[in-house]
Design a protein around this motif. Structure first.
Motif, PDB file in Angstrom:
ATOM      1  N   TRP A 131      34.628  48.292  46.429  1.00  0.00           N
ATOM      2  CA  TRP A 131      34.240  46.926  46.082  1.00  0.00           C
ATOM      3  C   TRP A 131      34.896  46.466  44.803  1.00  0.00           C
ATOM      4  CZ3 TRP A 131      31.861  46.196  41.451  1.00  0.00           C
ATOM      5  CH2 TRP A 131      31.217  47.295  40.871  1.00  0.00           C
ATOM      6  N   ALA A 160      38.391  45.458  45.579  1.00  0.00           N
ATOM      7  CA  ALA A 160      38.453  44.256  46.409  1.00  0.00           C
ATOM      8  C   ALA A 160      38.550  42.997  45.561  1.00  0.00           C
ATOM      9  CB  ALA A 160      37.228  44.180  47.320  1.00  0.00           C
ATOM     10  N   ALA A 161      38.176  43.112  44.278  1.00  0.00           N
ATOM     11  CA  ALA A 161      38.248  41.944  43.400  1.00  0.00           C
ATOM     12  C   ALA A 161      39.687  41.452  43.256  1.00  0.00           C
ATOM     13  CB  ALA A 161      37.649  42.271  42.038  1.00  0.00           C
ATOM     14  N   LEU A 175      42.223  42.660  45.665  1.00  0.00           N
ATOM     15  CA  LEU A 175      42.931  42.904  46.923  1.00  0.00           C
ATOM     16  C   LEU A 175      42.374  41.981  48.005  1.00  0.00           C
ATOM     17  CD1 LEU A 175      42.938  46.814  47.049  1.00  0.00           C
ATOM     18  CD2 LEU A 175      44.765  45.318  46.270  1.00  0.00           C
ATOM     19  N   GLY A 176      43.253  41.507  48.875  1.00  0.00           N
ATOM     20  CA  GLY A 176      42.801  40.738  50.033  1.00  0.00           C
ATOM     21  C   GLY A 176      43.080  41.573  51.264  1.00  0.00           C
ATOM     22  N   LYS A 225      36.025  35.942  43.540  1.00  0.00           N
ATOM     23  CA  LYS A 225      35.808  37.376  43.660  1.00  0.00           C
ATOM     24  C   LYS A 225      34.910  37.856  42.532  1.00  0.00           C
ATOM     25  CE  LYS A 225      38.825  38.707  46.984  1.00  0.00           C
ATOM     26  NZ  LYS A 225      38.912  39.877  47.786  1.00  0.00           N
ATOM     27  N   GLY A 226      34.304  39.012  42.745  1.00  0.00           N
ATOM     28  CA  GLY A 226      33.526  39.642  41.687  1.00  0.00           C
ATOM     29  C   GLY A 226      32.085  39.196  41.650  1.00  0.00           C
TER      30      GLY A 226
END
Ligand code: ATP
Ligand code: MG
Lengths: 263, 313
Positions: free
Chosen positions: A76, A79-80, A82-83, A109-110
């Motif tokens: 997670w 993922a902030a 990365l797409g 994000k985040g």
């Protein structure tokens, strides 16, 4: 920019030794470059993307995104920046929530805050973005995502993945579950978004023609290693038959047909 | 009688909202409510009793007792939820088992909070109820003051929840129960978000317990027995009665379902003897109600295909 350094990934298998799926693989992709990743079934393409995203851990090696070592970060946290879009159109969206809520979720994000997720101005902005898909979804913003077709849902997932302008976009056969017309559509959208947002992208595909068309660089994997890596003028000269030849050479075999590869 | 049903339905409706959050929003089958509901009741009763005993210069304590009691009820419930979440996330214990652990442990904790007794009466000292009567007595006729208080509390909780589920955090929480991957994908730690949800759900159960203790006039360690099933039955009755995929409607229909459930239970208690039903059969009735609600919604799904969140059992 992303740098994968001697990444090794292994999975435990019932009894005996672990199966080593990535064998000290290294790959560096500069900012703004699109790379197609090809290779036969089981070559480790998905595992590479999973290792970058943090879905599977590295046994050794490291992953560096925009100069920042994220090898130990949980999925997670990575993922902030990365797409990601997977093969399964159901994977990236919340089906029981509206198109608008899904977009609002992905637009930032985040950490989430305690403020309204969808204000009228946010809704207008998101409606404008989803209109770019050219599917009329801007008129269905209050409908649940589960009502969408696979192609529509995957296009939405793609939009959600690029909305926050990730440092790296990871696409794993994201058109494979779609019919040819929808696959073309989502491919075209992919190309457009990457250009528009200036993204760095890794795209796994079994479609040789698309691999050559969509990217400035093609990387070929086999049994957990990169066996060919072509870009620039060399890549521009290549056609699908050249790619297949290259694959045969790299694999050191002379199979008459490479059905897996040519699928 | 109608008033009693409405008050009970609204007070226990707050508990049902907690059950709705864990079972429906988070998709987390949480039994810890059986511990957090009495925990809220015990904490509130303990505060109220301590305030009554406090001597000299403790006027502020007495004045603040109703608010402290409600806050303590929420906090005690939330603590139970936090315990469940810790056990689930840190030890990878499945939700059902984590809930059972909390519920079992809190039985003893609640006994301690109640001062070692299984039951703490509030008959002579019930500031929450007195407060409701005196504050709202001016606005509503005295006998309706209780109903007004219950209505205000339940609507306030439901309104705040409605607002919350329209915030960034609330939307992420909705997505978490639906598809965890979609939440991870936007850079949110699913464990901490789920913890927040479980704490909130059990906090509501605790709050409901505090209000229930005031309404019933006592707190009891066995308050929690059967509340998960009652909450679930309420949630399902609401879903049967009102179909919608709007979160606001889904929240308010939980209160409606809870009133419906209390009404049915009342009817069974009052007129059940006509069919040979005794108060001992109420739990069986609750169980049958849940089974019936599941069966009807399954059947309805086949025919009308409502949104999945509305229908899944
Ligand atoms: N979670 C896992 N547990 C055990 N083995 C796995 C796991 N994921 C992948 N593997 C194994 O790793 C190898 C590589 O799989 P991977 O999915 O990366 O291949 P791929 O190149 O994406 O293939 P395809 O083209 O079929 O998608 C396979 O042998 C697969 O069985
Ligand atoms: Mg794969």
């Amino acid at each position: 920019m992303i740098r994968v350094e001697s990444a090794t990934v292994a999975f435990a298998q019932g009894g005996g030794e672990d199966r080593v799926v990535l064998k000290g693989l290294s790959l560096e992709v500069p900012r703004g470059q699109t790379v197609s990743i090809i290779g036969s079934n089981g070559a480790g393409k998905s595992t590479l993307l999973n290792a970058i995203a943090g879905t599977v851990p590295l046994v050794s090696g490291s992953i560096v995104v925009d100069g920042r070592d994220c090898t130990r970060d949980p999925e997670w946290a990575r993922a902030a920046y990365l797409g990601r879009v997977r093969q399964n159109p159901l994977a990236g969206t919340a089906g029981d929530m509206t198109i608008l809520d899904n977009l609002a979720l992905a637009s930032r994000k985040g950490r989430r805050r305690l403020r309204l997720a969808v204000t009228p101005s946010i809704a207008r902005d998101l409606a404008g973005r989803v209109a770019e898909l050219g599917m009329g979804l801007e008129n269905r913003l209050r409908e649940n995502v589960s009502k969408l077709s696979g192609g529509q849902r995957q296009a939405l997932t793609l939009l959600m993945a690029v909305l926050s302008r990730p440092s790296v976009l990871l696409l794993d056969e994201h058109t494979a579950a779609l019919d040819p017309a929808n696959a073309d559509l989502v491919s075209a959208l992919t190309k457009r978004f990457i250009a528009e947002y200036g993204l760095t992208a890794l795209i796994v595909t079994h479609d040789m023609k698309r691999a050559l068309d969509q990217a400035g660089r093609v990387v070929m994997m086999h049994e957990g290693r990169i066996v060919a890596d072509v870009e620039g003028a060399e890549k521009e000269r290549m056609g699908v038959p050249d790619l297949v030849d290259l694959f045969r050479q790299a694999r050191g075999s002379d199979y008459a047909e490479d059905r897996d590869l040519l699928r | 009688m109608i008033q009693g049903i409405l008050v009970e339905g609204l007070v226990y409706g707050i508990l049902a909202l907690g059950v709705f959050i864990s079972f429906r929003i988070l998709d987390f089958a949480d039994l810890s409510v059986e511990g957090s509901f009495p925990a809220g009741a015990a904490a509130a009763a303990a505060i109220v009793t301590a305030a009554a005993r406090a001597e000299g210069g403790a006027a502020w304590f007495a004045a603040a007792a109703p608010f402290l009691a409600v806050a303590a009820g929420f906090a005690a419930g939330g603590l139970a939820g936090f315990a469940t979440s810790l056990v689930h996330h840190k030890l990878k214990v499945p939700p059902l088992l984590a809930g059972i652990v909390t519920m079992t442990g809190f039985y003893s904790i609640n006994l301690r909070v109640l001062g070692g007794r299984p039951n703490l009466p509030l008959i002579k000292n019930n500031p929450l109820l007195d407060g409701a009567r005196s504050w709202l007595g001016a606005l509503a006729p005295p006998d309706l003051a209780l109903l007004a208080a219950a209505l205000l509390s339940a609507l306030a909780v439901a309104g705040i929840l409605d607002l919350f589920f329209h915030t960034e955090k609330g939307i992420a929480m909705g997505a978490l129960g639906d598809n965890e991957a979609s939440v991870i994908q936007v850079g949110v730690n699913p464990a901490s978000l789920r913890t927040l949800g479980i704490v909130l759900a059990n906090g509501l159960a605790g709050l409901s317990g505090a209000l229930a203790a005031a309404y019933q006039g006592f707190a009891d360690v066995n308050f929690g027995a059967g509340v998960v099933a009652a909450g679930l039955a309420s949630v399902m009755l609401g879903e049967l009665a009102i179909k919608s995929h709007y979160i606001g409607v889904q929240i308010f229909r939980v209160l409606f379902g809870s009133i419906l459930f209390r009404g049915l239970m009342y009817a069974a208690r009052s007129w059940g003897y006509l069919a040979g039903i005794t108060p001992n059969d109420l739990r069986l009735l609750t169980a049958l109600l849940i089974v019936g609600a599941v069966a009807v919604s399954k059947y309805a799904i086949k025919r009308t295909k409502p949104s999945r969140r509305g229908g899944k059992a």
